[in-house]
Enzyme design. Structure first.
Site, PDB file in Angstrom:
ATOM      1  N   LYS A   1       8.241 -39.528  20.112  1.00  0.00           N
ATOM      2  CA  LYS A   1       9.217 -38.869  20.818  1.00  0.00           C
ATOM      3  C   LYS A   1       8.925 -38.861  22.275  1.00  0.00           C
ATOM      4  O   LYS A   1       9.796 -39.403  23.195  1.00  0.00           O
ATOM      5  CB  LYS A   1       9.302 -37.420  20.591  1.00  0.00           C
ATOM      6  CG  LYS A   1      10.146 -36.400  21.390  1.00  0.00           C
ATOM      7  CD  LYS A   1       9.758 -34.857  21.445  1.00  0.00           C
ATOM      8  CE  LYS A   1      10.529 -34.259  22.299  1.00  0.00           C
ATOM      9  NZ  LYS A   1      11.969 -33.925  22.169  1.00  0.00           N
TER      10      LYS A   1
ATOM     11  N   ASP B   1      27.087 -14.994  14.100  1.00  0.00           N
ATOM     12  CA  ASP B   1      27.372 -16.520  14.197  1.00  0.00           C
ATOM     13  C   ASP B   1      26.854 -17.191  12.680  1.00  0.00           C
ATOM     14  O   ASP B   1      25.859 -17.017  12.300  1.00  0.00           O
ATOM     15  CB  ASP B   1      26.473 -17.289  15.092  1.00  0.00           C
ATOM     16  CG  ASP B   1      26.718 -16.768  16.433  1.00  0.00           C
ATOM     17  OD1 ASP B   1      28.098 -16.587  16.610  1.00  0.00           O
ATOM     18  OD2 ASP B   1      25.959 -16.817  17.429  1.00  0.00           O
TER      19      ASP B   1
ATOM     20  N   GLU C   1      26.791 -26.511   6.457  1.00  0.00           N
ATOM     21  CA  GLU C   1      25.963 -27.589   6.339  1.00  0.00           C
ATOM     22  C   GLU C   1      25.005 -27.408   5.107  1.00  0.00           C
ATOM     23  O   GLU C   1      24.407 -28.389   4.418  1.00  0.00           O
ATOM     24  CB  GLU C   1      24.881 -28.013   7.381  1.00  0.00           C
ATOM     25  CG  GLU C   1      24.065 -26.629   7.809  1.00  0.00           C
ATOM     26  CD  GLU C   1      23.137 -27.275   9.080  1.00  0.00           C
ATOM     27  OE1 GLU C   1      23.719 -27.620   9.999  1.00  0.00           O
ATOM     28  OE2 GLU C   1      22.057 -26.943   9.165  1.00  0.00           O
TER      29      GLU C   1
ATOM     30  N   HIS D   1      31.193 -17.018  14.297  1.00  0.00           N
ATOM     31  CA  HIS D   1      31.334 -18.542  14.883  1.00  0.00           C
ATOM     32  C   HIS D   1      30.766 -19.456  14.210  1.00  0.00           C
ATOM     33  O   HIS D   1      29.645 -19.735  13.701  1.00  0.00           O
ATOM     34  CB  HIS D   1      30.581 -18.406  16.510  1.00  0.00           C
ATOM     35  CG  HIS D   1      30.393 -19.712  17.100  1.00  0.00           C
ATOM     36  ND1 HIS D   1      31.560 -20.526  17.582  1.00  0.00           N
ATOM     37  CD2 HIS D   1      29.519 -20.579  17.174  1.00  0.00           C
ATOM     38  CE1 HIS D   1      31.135 -21.674  17.914  1.00  0.00           C
ATOM     39  NE2 HIS D   1      29.812 -21.610  17.806  1.00  0.00           N
TER      40      HIS D   1
ATOM     41  N   ILE E   1      31.290 -17.778  23.521  1.00  0.00           N
ATOM     42  CA  ILE E   1      30.590 -17.634  22.180  1.00  0.00           C
ATOM     43  C   ILE E   1      29.325 -16.963  22.488  1.00  0.00           C
ATOM     44  O   ILE E   1      28.641 -16.509  21.406  1.00  0.00           O
ATOM     45  CB  ILE E   1      30.294 -19.075  21.846  1.00  0.00           C
ATOM     46  CG1 ILE E   1      31.541 -19.826  21.900  1.00  0.00           C
ATOM     47  CG2 ILE E   1      29.793 -19.202  20.448  1.00  0.00           C
ATOM     48  CD1 ILE E   1      32.720 -19.167  21.088  1.00  0.00           C
TER      49      ILE E   1
ATOM     50  N   GLU F   1      34.435 -24.587  16.683  1.00  0.00           N
ATOM     51  CA  GLU F   1      34.316 -25.723  17.443  1.00  0.00           C
ATOM     52  C   GLU F   1      35.464 -26.666  16.932  1.00  0.00           C
ATOM     53  O   GLU F   1      35.528 -27.160  15.867  1.00  0.00           O
ATOM     54  CB  GLU F   1      33.093 -26.349  17.333  1.00  0.00           C
ATOM     55  CG  GLU F   1      32.910 -27.809  17.972  1.00  0.00           C
ATOM     56  CD  GLU F   1      31.847 -28.394  17.724  1.00  0.00           C
ATOM     57  OE1 GLU F   1      31.192 -28.148  16.472  1.00  0.00           O
ATOM     58  OE2 GLU F   1      31.262 -29.503  18.147  1.00  0.00           O
TER      59      GLU F   1
ATOM     60  N   SER G   1      26.049 -17.399  24.466  1.00  0.00           N
ATOM     61  CA  SER G   1      24.937 -17.599  25.539  1.00  0.00           C
ATOM     62  C   SER G   1      25.638 -18.275  26.799  1.00  0.00           C
ATOM     63  O   SER G   1      26.402 -18.723  26.893  1.00  0.00           O
ATOM     64  CB  SER G   1      24.017 -18.735  25.025  1.00  0.00           C
ATOM     65  OG  SER G   1      24.665 -19.953  24.641  1.00  0.00           O
TER      66      SER G   1
ATOM     67  N   HIS H   1      29.817 -29.806  25.132  1.00  0.00           N
ATOM     68  CA  HIS H   1      28.662 -30.634  25.095  1.00  0.00           C
ATOM     69  C   HIS H   1      28.782 -31.572  26.210  1.00  0.00           C
ATOM     70  O   HIS H   1      28.003 -32.676  26.485  1.00  0.00           O
ATOM     71  CB  HIS H   1      28.611 -31.313  23.798  1.00  0.00           C
ATOM     72  CG  HIS H   1      28.689 -30.410  22.668  1.00  0.00           C
ATOM     73  ND1 HIS H   1      29.717 -29.949  22.009  1.00  0.00           N
ATOM     74  CD2 HIS H   1      27.622 -30.074  22.067  1.00  0.00           C
ATOM     75  CE1 HIS H   1      29.333 -29.265  21.097  1.00  0.00           C
ATOM     76  NE2 HIS H   1      27.792 -29.193  21.079  1.00  0.00           N
TER      77      HIS H   1
HETATM   78  N1  GLN Z   1      25.803 -17.491  19.969  1.00  0.00           N
HETATM   79  C1  GLN Z   1      25.174 -18.730  20.115  1.00  0.00           C
HETATM   80  C2  GLN Z   1      25.204 -19.210  21.386  1.00  0.00           C
HETATM   81  O1  GLN Z   1      26.267 -18.814  22.152  1.00  0.00           O
HETATM   82  C3  GLN Z   1      25.768 -19.645  19.118  1.00  0.00           C
HETATM   83  C4  GLN Z   1      25.247 -21.102  19.002  1.00  0.00           C
HETATM   84  C5  GLN Z   1      25.678 -21.902  17.987  1.00  0.00           C
HETATM   85  O2  GLN Z   1      26.599 -21.620  17.355  1.00  0.00           O
HETATM   86  N2  GLN Z   1      24.906 -22.961  17.889  1.00  0.00           N
HETATM   87  O3  GLN Z   1      24.494 -19.821  21.981  1.00  0.00           O
HETATM   88 ZN    ZN Z   2      28.367 -23.060  18.189  1.00  0.00          ZN
END
Ligand code: GLN
Ligand code: ZN
Length: 764
Positions: free
Chosen positions: A20, A604, A610, A646, A436, A670, A438, A699
């Protein structure tokens, strides 16, 4: 009987993530191309040295990569997407990494999950390019090992069927053209290997372990018959993994010299097939028996007797004793862990320890017994010791899991009733805006957390810092006029690690990295004990944030299934029971948040989808206990309390029903990159609960305009009713920078307000 020890593949990231570091240094121009390639060669050879020293009989080459092995294969065959302006010939590193990561001129190829693992590969793109062999990289690796060690290694390649099926861009008609162009190239690669003295060549066909229809089986037969005709002298080991074979009877008859089966994840069905159809006596059976997906020591006595049973059922003249799949899915060695408690550490087997297991079992079977016998009983003792560890003896938790009943999954009232009660209680505007969880983790946030971890600053100083940052963002959110606020998650690095550190039953490693995609590695926690809740984990931060504003602040938790799927998990009890333990712990946290006056709680579950089993016929069972686990965590609250969830990182088109079954009052999801698709699937599968379709892609640093988001919202209103629609970005904002985040949210709120006006004036 001949027994040979080997593996499907070995991790390439290096014990200290040297690989890496080399890649990233090269991308930053800190290494010249020459230095970089020399670095990689050193890593490649060190891996072989280690395997030889330990005593693996048959060394695998071609399991190394410059970024991703699917990408290597695509580049080897000249599948450079046309937008990269490549002129043919050997694919230079710039083009190669351009396809992987995007270049100034062209966007990267898509990335997607490798079967049911947490590894993501680059999806090959066929856009009508003329296929060509740009370079026989596998041959180069084979010759390198021959020159350095004088060995005849076993080269491995992603097999033609899997490679072709995972390539995107062709339809039914051009698929034939594609395969016809591809096969001669495979033949060429294999022929050159044979000419250079290769004996066994491994072709990896994990797709054969998924469900195949008749036409697909036929295609596999045609491909392998063609290969057998073109290079009859090649000894092909057809390697499957991650599940049992579906079309066992046809696959074992293919004109190849050996078949590799996964006797860990496909144990029951593969054994059944062996019993029913036997195994051809002219082929070698590669027995994938040491788990390549978990981190636990195997019970070697059990492993040996399973192999003996397999031997009895098959007529194979030789058995290879090997890992169930490539060991890239596990960390490299437990020897670097200095902080794990001995009972746990002694029960772990990462890649190197798995190599030793394979070797010990092989020796034992070969009859070189005395030290091996000792090893066999040693492994049993280590497993037994962990089993008796006090951390696995939490009778209260075990009893709580056993006594979970259907009532524990259900809210008091059904959704329709709750919706009314919550509207009354919360008085939110139409199209409520929220985020969401953070907010940007600035350098200052990261620096302060790391200073605190190193004990350079006190707990108090750290807490004061987190509060200060939280308060600053509460003010920003109020100024932006967001309706439902979050505290910002400044105290968390990772959404699973944070909870793992506070719950009982988890352990954290120092160096146990596994590759997630490209050069990105993750260090999953280990769930090794009964999971229990000791004290509130998030109440202090959430209640503080709530005390700073009159608006609602959402409580923010990671769901039980995501905690499970992003950890290494004990295997002495079922995954379902582990998840229920986590769910019960989270249930306490949910109650504590509610008792502290928090009216909206988000749990969440980005990793719910997955974890779906590879075979569709097993989806139902998985979904039943995972959905129940989520409900167990969230259903204790009163009707007024609004539960959110989420999800992200996956396709939801075939997933609306399970989402609805979670019975969350609101989901944020998403969708900004596949918006149209979800909307059309909502048309077919109506969804009645609250839903926030992410209106912008977090992103990218790009700030979307108000107009752009408004139009997404208007589209969504074609399939959703105005009373269920929420407005939010499509995921957490922690990787973004502050200015772009504020600008994007400003536009998002403006768009929501415009839409409210339009709806109220009936202009939309
Ligand atoms: N609550 C988390 C954030 O907002 C959700 C992150 C995620 O879905 N991977 O970072
Ligand atoms: Zn997310």
């Amino acid at each position: 009987m001949i027994y040979t020890s080997t593996i499907v593949g070995y991790p390439y990231i290096g014990e200290d993530r040297e690989w890496k570091k080399a890649l990233e240094a090269f991308w930053k121009n800190e290494l010249s191309e020459g230095e970089f390639l020399q670095n990689l060669k050193d890593i490649r050879l060190a891996r072989i040295t280690k395997q030889l020293q330990l005593g693996i009989d048959l060394i695998t080459v071609g399991d190394f990569t410059l970024y991703d092995r699917m990408l290597d294969t695509a580049m080897m065959f000249g599948l450079v997407p046309k937008r990269f302006d490549w002129q043919g010939g050997k694919v230079d590193l710039q083009t190669y990494y351009g396809v992987a990561r995007g270049s100034k001129k062209a966007v990267a190829s898509e990335m997607t999950k490798w079967f049911n693992t947490n590894y993501h590969y680059i999806v090959p793109e066929y856009d009508g390019q003329a296929l060509q062999l740009t370079e026989n990289k596998i041959l180069a690796d084979f010759l390198e090992a021959k020159e350095a060690f004088g060995i005849t290694a076993k080269p491995t390649l992603i097999g033609p069927y899997t490679f072709c099926q995972l390539t995107k861009g062709y339809d039914k008609i051009s698929q034939i053209t594609f395969i016809l162009a591809l096969l001669p190239l495979y033949t060429h690669v294999i022929k050159e290997l044979v000419d250079a003295g290769a004996q066994w060549i491994q072709l990896e066909e994990p797709l054969l372990a998924t469900t195949l229809d008749e036409a697909e089986v036929k295609l596999v037969q045609e491909i392998y018959t063609q290969l057998a005709v073109s290079v009859p002298e090649a000894k092909i080991m057809l390697q499957t993994y991650f599940e049992s074979l579906t079309a066992y009877e046809s696959i074992v008859k293919l004109p190849v010299r050996g078949i590799g089966l996964d006797f860990v994840h496909g144990y029951g069905k593969n054994m059944e097939a062996l019993r029913q159809f036997g195994f051809p006596k002219d082929k070698i059976l590669a027995v994938g028996i040491i788990n390549g997906r978990d981190i636990w020591r195997s019970n070697l006595a059990e492993v040996s007797s399973t192999i003996k049973a397999i031997e009895q059922l098959s007529d194979a003249k030789e058995l290879w004793i090997q890992s169930s799949c490539n060991l890239q899915h596990v960390p490299i060695t437990t020897t670097l862990e200095t902080k794990l408690e001995p009972v746990l550490k002694n029960a772990l087997a990462f890649a190197d320890e798995k190599l030793v297991e394979i070797i010990e079992v092989t020796k034992y079977l070969q009859g070189q017994d005395s030290p091996s016998n000792y090893k066999l009983s040693e492994s049993m003792k280590a497993i037994e010791a962990l089993k008796n560890h006090p951390i696995r003896q939490n009778k209260d938790v075990q009893k709580a899991v056993q006594t979970v009943s259907i009532q524990d999954f259900e809210r008091h009232s059904d959704f329709k009733a709750r919706q009314k009660i919550q509207q009354q209680a919360l008085q939110l505007p139409l199209f409520p805006t929220t985020t969401i969880g953070s907010f940007p983790q600035s350098d200052e946030v990261k620096r302060t957390r790391s200073a605190w971890r190193k004990k350079h600053i006190t707990n108090e100083d750290y807490a004061v810092f987190v509060e200060h940052e939280t308060k600053r963002w509460i003010t920003i959110q109020e100024e932006l006029d967001i309706d439902v606020l979050v505290h910002g998650e400044f105290e968390r690095t990772d959404m699973v690690e944070y909870f793992g550190e506070k719950l009982t039953g988890f352990a954290f490693t120092e160096k146990a990295w596994v590759v997630s995609y490209g050069s990105r590695c993750v260090k999953p926690p280990i769930i090794y004990g009964d999971v229990a809740w000791d004290a509130p984990m998030t109440v202090k931060e959430t209640a503080y944030a709530q005390s700073q504003t009159k608006r609602y602040v959402k409580g923010m938790l990671t769901g039980p299934v995501t905690i499970l799927n992003w950890s290494f998990v004990r295997d002495d009890i079922s995954r379902k029971d582990v998840t229920y333990q986590i769910a019960l712990a989270l249930r306490e946290e949910v109650k504590a948040l509610e008792a502290a006056g928090i009216a909206i709680i988000q749990v969440d579950e980005p990793a719910l989808r997955e974890g779906l089993p590879l075979r569709k016929e097993n989806w139902g069972t998985y979904l039943e206990w995972t959905v129940n686990a989520f409900k167990l965590a969230t259903s204790s609250v009163k009707d007024e309390t609004q539960i959110h969830t989420h999800m992200c990182y996956c396709e939801f088109n075939d997933f609306i029903e399970p989402i609805s079954a979670l019975d969350a009052d609101v989901i944020s999801i998403e969708t900004s990159r596949s918006h149209g698709e979800l909307i059309s699937s909502l048309q077919v599968n109506p969804y009645e609960k609250g839903i926030g379709l992410g209106v912008y892609d977090i992103h990218s640093p790009r700030v979307p305009s108000e107009k752009e988001m408004l139009s997404i919202m208007q589209d969504s209103l074609q399939v959703l009713s105005k009373n269920q629609f929420w407005v939010n970005p499509d995921c957490g904002l922690k990787t973004r920078k502050e200015p772009e985040t504020i600008s994007a949210l400003m536009n998002m709120v403006a768009a929501a307000k415009t839409l409210r006006q339009q709806v109220q004036q009936s202009t939309f």
